[in-house]
Design a protein around this motif. Structure first.
Motif, mmCIF file in Angstrom:
data_model
loop_
_atom_site.group_PDB
_atom_site.id
_atom_site.type_symbol
_atom_site.label_atom_id
_atom_site.label_comp_id
_atom_site.label_asym_id
_atom_site.label_seq_id
_atom_site.Cartn_x
_atom_site.Cartn_y
_atom_site.Cartn_z
ATOM 1 N N LEU A 120 0.824 -1.203 0.000
ATOM 2 C CA LEU A 120 0.000 0.000 0.000
ATOM 3 C C LEU A 120 0.864 1.261 0.000
ATOM 4 C CD1 LEU A 120 -2.822 -1.089 2.473
ATOM 5 C CD2 LEU A 120 -3.034 -0.733 0.001
ATOM 6 N N ARG A 121 1.982 1.227 0.710
ATOM 7 C CA ARG A 121 2.889 2.380 0.691
ATOM 8 C C ARG A 121 3.446 2.597 -0.716
ATOM 9 N NH1 ARG A 121 4.321 0.600 6.079
ATOM 10 N NH2 ARG A 121 5.899 -0.804 5.212
ATOM 11 N N ARG A 122 3.758 1.515 -1.390
ATOM 12 C CA ARG A 122 4.260 1.634 -2.761
ATOM 13 C C ARG A 122 3.181 2.187 -3.684
ATOM 14 N NH1 ARG A 122 6.399 -3.254 -6.716
ATOM 15 N NH2 ARG A 122 6.624 -1.949 -8.574
ATOM 16 N N LEU A 123 1.955 1.692 -3.517
ATOM 17 C CA LEU A 123 0.850 2.174 -4.343
ATOM 18 C C LEU A 123 0.611 3.660 -4.110
ATOM 19 C CD1 LEU A 123 -1.530 1.704 -6.264
ATOM 20 C CD2 LEU A 123 -2.893 1.011 -4.276
ATOM 21 N N PHE A 124 0.634 4.090 -2.858
ATOM 22 C CA PHE A 124 0.385 5.497 -2.556
ATOM 23 C C PHE A 124 1.516 6.389 -3.068
ATOM 24 C CE2 PHE A 124 -3.315 4.334 -0.492
ATOM 25 C CZ PHE A 124 -3.961 5.419 0.067
ATOM 26 N N SER A 125 2.726 5.869 -3.084
ATOM 27 C CA SER A 125 3.830 6.643 -3.656
ATOM 28 C C SER A 125 3.593 6.865 -5.138
ATOM 29 C CB SER A 125 5.160 5.910 -3.432
ATOM 30 O OG SER A 125 5.472 5.843 -2.054
ATOM 31 N N GLU A 165 -4.639 -0.251 16.236
ATOM 32 C CA GLU A 165 -3.493 0.623 16.469
ATOM 33 C C GLU A 165 -2.507 0.536 15.308
ATOM 34 O OE1 GLU A 165 0.053 1.284 19.805
ATOM 35 O OE2 GLU A 165 -1.692 0.033 20.261
ATOM 36 N N MET A 166 -2.242 -0.676 14.836
ATOM 37 C CA MET A 166 -1.345 -0.847 13.700
ATOM 38 C C MET A 166 -1.938 -0.198 12.455
ATOM 39 S SD MET A 166 0.048 -4.381 11.904
ATOM 40 C CE MET A 166 0.810 -4.936 13.441
ATOM 41 N N PHE A 167 -3.244 -0.357 12.279
ATOM 42 C CA PHE A 167 -3.902 0.226 11.112
ATOM 43 C C PHE A 167 -3.762 1.737 11.097
ATOM 44 C CE2 PHE A 167 -7.839 2.166 9.385
ATOM 45 C CZ PHE A 167 -7.621 1.869 8.053
ATOM 46 N N GLN A 168 -3.940 2.369 12.248
ATOM 47 C CA GLN A 168 -3.825 3.821 12.314
ATOM 48 C C GLN A 168 -2.398 4.281 12.006
ATOM 49 O OE1 GLN A 168 -6.193 5.998 12.408
ATOM 50 N NE2 GLN A 168 -7.765 4.424 12.603
ATOM 51 N N VAL A 169 -1.406 3.484 12.416
ATOM 52 C CA VAL A 169 -0.016 3.808 12.108
ATOM 53 C C VAL A 169 0.205 3.768 10.600
ATOM 54 C CG1 VAL A 169 2.376 3.023 12.297
ATOM 55 C CG2 VAL A 169 0.908 3.043 14.319
ATOM 56 N N VAL A 170 -0.280 2.681 9.966
ATOM 57 C CA VAL A 170 -0.116 2.530 8.519
ATOM 58 C C VAL A 170 -0.865 3.636 7.780
ATOM 59 C CG1 VAL A 170 -0.554 1.044 6.521
ATOM 60 C CG2 VAL A 170 0.231 0.046 8.674
ATOM 61 N N ARG A 171 -2.089 3.901 8.213
ATOM 62 C CA ARG A 171 -2.876 4.939 7.557
ATOM 63 C C ARG A 171 -2.164 6.291 7.664
ATOM 64 N NH1 ARG A 171 -6.711 8.786 7.799
ATOM 65 N NH2 ARG A 171 -8.429 8.637 6.298
ATOM 66 N N GLY A 172 -1.552 6.555 8.824
ATOM 67 C CA GLY A 172 -0.812 7.792 8.991
ATOM 68 C C GLY A 172 0.371 7.877 8.030
ATOM 69 N N GLY A 176 0.829 10.514 5.083
ATOM 70 C CA GLY A 176 2.065 11.274 5.068
ATOM 71 C C GLY A 176 2.695 11.319 3.687
ATOM 72 N N ILE A 177 2.566 10.205 2.941
ATOM 73 C CA ILE A 177 3.084 10.161 1.570
ATOM 74 C C ILE A 177 2.363 11.199 0.710
ATOM 75 C CG2 ILE A 177 3.214 8.743 -0.518
ATOM 76 C CD1 ILE A 177 3.598 6.308 1.318
ATOM 77 N N LEU A 178 1.043 11.276 0.870
ATOM 78 C CA LEU A 178 0.257 12.237 0.099
ATOM 79 C C LEU A 178 0.563 13.669 0.523
ATOM 80 C CD1 LEU A 178 -3.204 10.407 0.102
ATOM 81 C CD2 LEU A 178 -1.586 10.556 -1.794
ATOM 82 N N GLN A 179 0.618 13.889 1.823
ATOM 83 C CA GLN A 179 0.863 15.238 2.340
ATOM 84 C C GLN A 179 2.252 15.730 1.962
ATOM 85 O OE1 GLN A 179 0.113 14.544 6.468
ATOM 86 N NE2 GLN A 179 -2.118 14.527 6.237
ATOM 87 N N GLY A 180 3.198 14.794 1.816
ATOM 88 C CA GLY A 180 4.564 15.163 1.476
ATOM 89 C C GLY A 180 4.695 15.813 0.112
ATOM 90 N N VAL A 181 3.698 15.570 -0.757
ATOM 91 C CA VAL A 181 3.720 16.190 -2.091
ATOM 92 C C VAL A 181 2.542 17.137 -2.268
ATOM 93 C CG1 VAL A 181 5.005 14.321 -3.195
ATOM 94 C CG2 VAL A 181 2.516 14.175 -3.061
ATOM 95 N N GLY A 182 2.000 17.597 -1.137
ATOM 96 C CA GLY A 182 0.905 18.557 -1.192
ATOM 97 C C GLY A 182 -0.428 17.984 -1.612
ATOM 98 N N ARG A 183 -0.616 16.669 -1.377
ATOM 99 C CA ARG A 183 -1.870 16.032 -1.779
ATOM 100 C C ARG A 183 -2.697 15.592 -0.571
ATOM 101 N NH1 ARG A 183 -2.265 13.921 -6.508
ATOM 102 N NH2 ARG A 183 -4.458 14.294 -6.061
ATOM 103 N N GLY A 184 -2.587 16.309 0.506
ATOM 104 C CA GLY A 184 -3.314 15.953 1.723
ATOM 105 C C GLY A 184 -4.820 16.075 1.603
ATOM 106 N N ASN A 185 -5.295 16.657 0.487
ATOM 107 C CA ASN A 185 -6.735 16.817 0.288
ATOM 108 C C ASN A 185 -7.397 15.542 -0.233
ATOM 109 O OD1 ASN A 185 -5.291 17.161 -2.169
ATOM 110 N ND2 ASN A 185 -7.088 18.088 -3.125
#
Length: 239
Positions: A120-125, A165-172, A176-185
């Protein structure tokens, strides 16, 4: 346009159409290789705005035709649903390759797939880097948030038995990947049994069921009261 089981009949159903097809729902239709090949080569796919091919192992059974299908509708596709498609980490190369030309994609729904947090991290990147129109993503609870012995598709009895708890960490991390490129919306949700509401600790579907049950109970009590009044009135008239 939606269909139920139509194995081998997709050509016969679509070929008579004379106007551009914009919405196609083929979830759980048991499509075979012939169906997928026809769809990937059909002019009917060139104007698709919304496509739902949930319930088909597109990356495992039809990787080439799946890639070709998304290439054909890439210029117009805004919404893609791939729920319960047996997408696993090993399919991430195929999935990202298939998505690559769909730069105008606005919605991606991939619930019910056994993808890990790493996938999922790779997909979001990938989404953060090359999909400027993306505004809504439905993602599954990562596979590694569930017990090791669970099997997919997940039964409703285990669907909510994940490590929150693990899910919230992953979701964060994903946000963060989205917010890092200004896509937090971009709206990122995981509706398991409906839209989750943390304040009431239940899903909207479950709340709706609760409200319906309460309403039915009230109506039932009201009807019982009417019956009692009628019986009393009838008894008085007899007396």
């Amino acid at each position: 346009m939606g269909f139920s089981t139509l194995t081998g009949h997709l050509r016969r159903l679509l070929s008579p159409l004379t106007t551009p097809l914009q919405c196609l729902e083929l979830a759980n239709c048991n499509l075979n290789r012939v169906d997928m090949a026809y769809l990937a080569n059909s002019l009917h796919s060139e104007n698709l705005v919304s496509l739902d091919i949930s319930g088909h192992n597109v990356c495992g059974l039809f990787p080439t035709t799946f890639i070709k299908l998304l290439q054909r509708c890439a210029a117009t596709l805004h919404s893609l649903t791939l729920e319960d498609c047996d997408l696993e980490d090993e399919h991430m190369d195929i999935l990202t390759q298939a998505l690559a030309p769909c730069r105008g994609l606005e919605e991606l729904k991939i619930l019910g797939n056994p993808l890990t947090a790493t996938a999922l991290r790779r997909l979001f990147s990938t989404l953060a880097a090359g999909f400027p129109a993306m505004r809504y993503v439905e993602l599954p609870v990562p596979r590694d948030c569930y017990p090791e012995d669970v099997t997919y598709p997940l039964d409703e009895t285990v669907l909510l038995q994940y490590d929150r708890e693990m899910f919230q960490v992953v979701r964060g991390q994903l946000m963060g990947i989205l917010q890092g490129v200004g896509r937090g919306n971009v709206e990122v949700v995981t509706p398991l049994l409906g839209a989750y509401d943390a304040d009431i600790n239940e899903t909207s579907n479950e709340l709706g069921v609760s409200m319906v049950k309460s309403f039915n109970s009230i109506i039932g009590n009201f009807i019982d009261t009417i019956k009692i009044v009628d019986n009393r009135r009838s008894n008085k008239e007899v007396d």
